[in-house]
Structure formats: structure tokens, C-alpha cells
Design an enzyme around this catalytic site. Structure first.
Site, PDB file in Angstrom:
ATOM      1  N   CYS A  31     -18.974 -33.829  47.494  1.00  0.00           N
ATOM      2  CA  CYS A  31     -18.378 -33.503  46.152  1.00  0.00           C
ATOM      3  C   CYS A  31     -18.472 -32.077  46.342  1.00  0.00           C
ATOM      4  CB  CYS A  31     -19.170 -34.001  44.877  1.00  0.00           C
ATOM      5  SG  CYS A  31     -20.710 -33.436  44.683  1.00  0.00           S
ATOM      6  N   TRP A  32     -18.179 -31.276  45.034  1.00  0.00           N
ATOM      7  CA  TRP A  32     -18.003 -29.711  45.042  1.00  0.00           C
ATOM      8  C   TRP A  32     -19.075 -29.047  45.569  1.00  0.00           C
ATOM      9  CZ3 TRP A  32     -15.213 -25.764  45.367  1.00  0.00           C
ATOM     10  CH2 TRP A  32     -15.552 -24.552  45.015  1.00  0.00           C
TER      11      TRP A  32
END
Length: 368
Positions: free
Chosen positions: A101-102
Site C-alpha cells: 500500500c502507500w
């Protein structure tokens, strides 16, 4: 099977070693984040879609972190269930996913946990996309220094892009920046039906190509400006091209150049008014009267004369000035005749270019 973590450097190493690659690289960020940029080969299994992410973010700022997590957890659980029911259903026991993810936190952590609990040998990217992005930016600062760049210079319509494509077909190393940027680089250079990538994704695409090059062989690249459309070239790459590239100047007869431009920009025949609007920025250089004249020629379908005037009065002077200003190697550049854009002429040019710019390791010391 267990859950492991890998760093961005390990992921990049896996790209170059087929036996250690992951079967699927899963981006759990929202579709908008994914569209802006992603790891090479990634697919998007969002834990939250764009609207859900906005809702959770608003709750976090305006209510509390706890309320945001409660609402977000319910949304994420439903989405993950959907991914498991659809995308995971046909995966064999040996399937090896990498999830990110981020920042390698909750969005990827939850999905990675589910997949590992099912029994898949699952890895999560430590630091997430943010760590990968930092690696790409860092390598774009150092990779160009190892390249032996042969810069193909030449005025607009000289067949430079076609020559690059033919060099690639002959097995040469080619960095086609305009193809990566989805733009031909001029005021008319937008490709019909194709949007340019984001700045971040363009840099990822350039990085991918640079990592594949063999430093002992020449890399052929066109003499680009610092921008292609709205995209900026990596600073270290443009500096390497301008300060250390070996320039070769393509020369093509004016009539053949116009013929190539008529082919490359033939789509404007169906939208002469749109073509005229694209010329509007030229008013500062050429005045309203000249601009209106060119626009009228487009509406009248006088394309050969119009392109001939554009290269003679606008593109050639602009290009010559820019090249003299920015490319140190142009003064000693070898000349490469190219009669037209046909395959026979291009193949002759490829052979001549190989003679003009042999691999750096085989050049006489006086040419170094």
C-alpha cells in the site's frame, strides 16, 4: 505458509531474477493512487475505493481516529472478501503474491494477513509504495552516469523516431523517451486518443528501461528538450545527454521531411480547427497575422505548404538555437544522411550510424 516482508531493494532484485519473482504484485491503494503510479506489473485490489478513502479520511480529521478505523475496517472487510471470492478463487497453493500500500501499513497488512492465513506464501513490501518511489528517484540520479549515450539530433521531421525504432528492431539499445511520454515533444505532439502518464509514472517507466541497459553498449536516444509535453525529464538524464552524449546529426531533404510530417500528423486533416487552436501559443513569436494565415491554410487543407512553412519559419530556427545552446557535442557531431523514412533508407542509416558511433570500449583513444 507464513507472512514475510521484503524491502524495495529486494523487490527490484527479484525483477531481474526470473526464478525469484512474485506471481502477482498487488497494490491495495485506491484506484486513483494506482493510476498515478505503481510498481512494475502491479494489479489493483483496492482495500478502499476513492470515495471510501475520502470518507475515512474525513472521519479521521473531523471526528476521531477510532471512528475512522471502525468505518474503514467494515469497508475494507467487504472489499477484501470480494477479492478473495473472485481474484483468489483460481490461485493454486504455490501462488506467491506480494502486497503493498502507500507505506506498508494497514491497507496492505490486512489483505496480506488474509492471504497468508489461507495458506499462500505471502510477502508484504516494507515501506510500501513510498519506499519504492524513493528508490526510483535515487536511482534516476545515478543510473544515467553509467550510460554511453549516442544522441540522435536532427530537425523536426527528420525521421529520428523512426530511426530509433529501426535501431531497436536491429537489436540496439534504445531509449525512446517520446514513446514513454506518449507525446512527440512539440506543440502539435499530443497523440490522438492517448493521455500522457503522470510525472511519477513517467519516471518509473524511464527507470525500468534504464535498469535493463548493458553499460558496455551504446544507448541511442533522441535530442530531447527538458520537457516532453507536460512531463519533465529526470535531471541527471538530460544532463548526461547534453554534457556527455555523443551527437550524430540526421540530415533529410526538406521535401522528405514534409512527407513524413504529413504521415505523422495526418490525423489533423479531420480536425483542422483543432490544429489551428494548437498553434495559438505561436502568436508571441510570429504575430497574429501569420498565425491567422496558418490557421486559414489548415482550414483550406493546404497541408504540404503549411508544414513546409512551419518547419522553415518556426521549428528549424527554434531547434537550431536550442541545440547549439544545450548540446555540447553538436559542434563535432557526425552527419548521418537519411534520404526518406522508408525501410531501405533507415536500414542504411542504421549501418552508417553503427560506424559513426561504435561502442565506447572499442573506439580509438582519440575519440574518447
Amino acid at each position: 505458509m507464513g507472512l514475510t516482508t521484503v524491502g524495495a531493494e529486494q523487490f527490484v532484485a527479484a525483477l531481474a531474477a526470473p526464478g525469484s519473482r512474485f506471481d502477482t504484485v498487488i497494490d491495495t491503494r485506491s484506484p486513483a493512487e494506482f493510476a498515478e503510479d505503481r510498481l512494475p506489473g502491479a494489479v489493483n485490489w483496492p482495500t478502499l475505493d476513492d470515495d471510501e478513502r475520502r470518507i475515512v479520511g474525513t472521519l479521521y480529521k473531523q471526528v476521531s481516529a477510532l471512528e475512522a478505523r471502525k468505518v474503514g475496517a467494515a469497508m475494507a472487510a467487504r472489499r477484501i472478501a470480494g477479492h478473495v471470492e473472485t481474484a483468489v478463487a483460481d490461485k493454486p497453493r504455490e501462488w506467491r503474491p506480494l502486497v503493498y500500500c502507500w507505506r506498508g501499513g494497514q491497507r496492505s497488512g490486512v489483505l496480506a494477513w488474509f492471504l497468508s492465513e489461507i495458506g499462500f506464501r505471502t510477502a508484504r513490501l516494507e515501506g510500501g509504495y513510498k519506499a519504492f518511489r524513493a528508490l526510483v528517484r535515487g536511482q534516476l540520479e545515478v543510473l544515467p552516469a553509467a550510460l554511453d549515450l549516442v544522441v540522435i539530433a536532427g530537425r523536426t521531421g527528420s525521421g529520428k523516431t523512426r530511426l530509433l525504432q529501426r535501431l531497436a528492431a536491429h537489436g540496439e539499445q534504445v531509449l525512446d523517451l517520446e514513446a514513454l511520454a506518449a507525446h512527440r515533444g512539440s506543440v502539435l505532439g499530443a497523440l490522438p486518443g492517448r493521455a500522457q502518464p503522470s510525472q511519477k509514472h513517467f519516471e518509473t517507466l524511464v527507470w525500468q528501461v534504464l535498469t535493463r541497459f548493458d553499460g558496455t553498449r551504446p544507448v541511442y536516444v533522441e535530442s530531447e528538450s527538458a520537457r516532453i509535453g507536460r512531463l519533465r525529464l529526470p535531471a541527471a538524464l538530460i544532463e548526461r545527454m547534453r554534457m556527455h552524449g555523443r551527437c550524430v546529426r540526421v540530415e533529410m531533404p526538406a521535401a522528405a521531411r514534409v512527407a513524413l510530417l504529413l504521415q505523422d500528423y495526418g490525423h489533423f486533416a479531420g480536425d483542422p480547427a483543432g490544429f489551428g487552436r494548437l498553434l495559438e501559443p505561436l502568436v508571441e513569436l510570429h504575430g497574429k497575422a501569420q498565425l491567422r494565415r496558418w490557421q486559414a491554410m489548415a482550414l483550406a487543407g493546404e497541408w504540404p505548404v503549411l508544414f513546409g512553412e512551419l518547419i522553415g519559419r518556426h521549428y528549424d530556427p527554434l531547434y537550431d538555437h536550442s541545440m547549439r545552446r544545450h548540446f555540447d557535442g553538436l559542434a563535432v557531431a557526425g552527419e548521418l544522411p537519411l534520404n526518406d523514412g522508408g525501410l531501405a533508407a533507415l536500414d542504411e542509416a542504421v549501418a552508417a550510424l553503427r560506424a559513426l558511433a561504435p561502442p565506447a570500449r572499442s573506439r580509438p583513444r582519440s575519440m574518447a
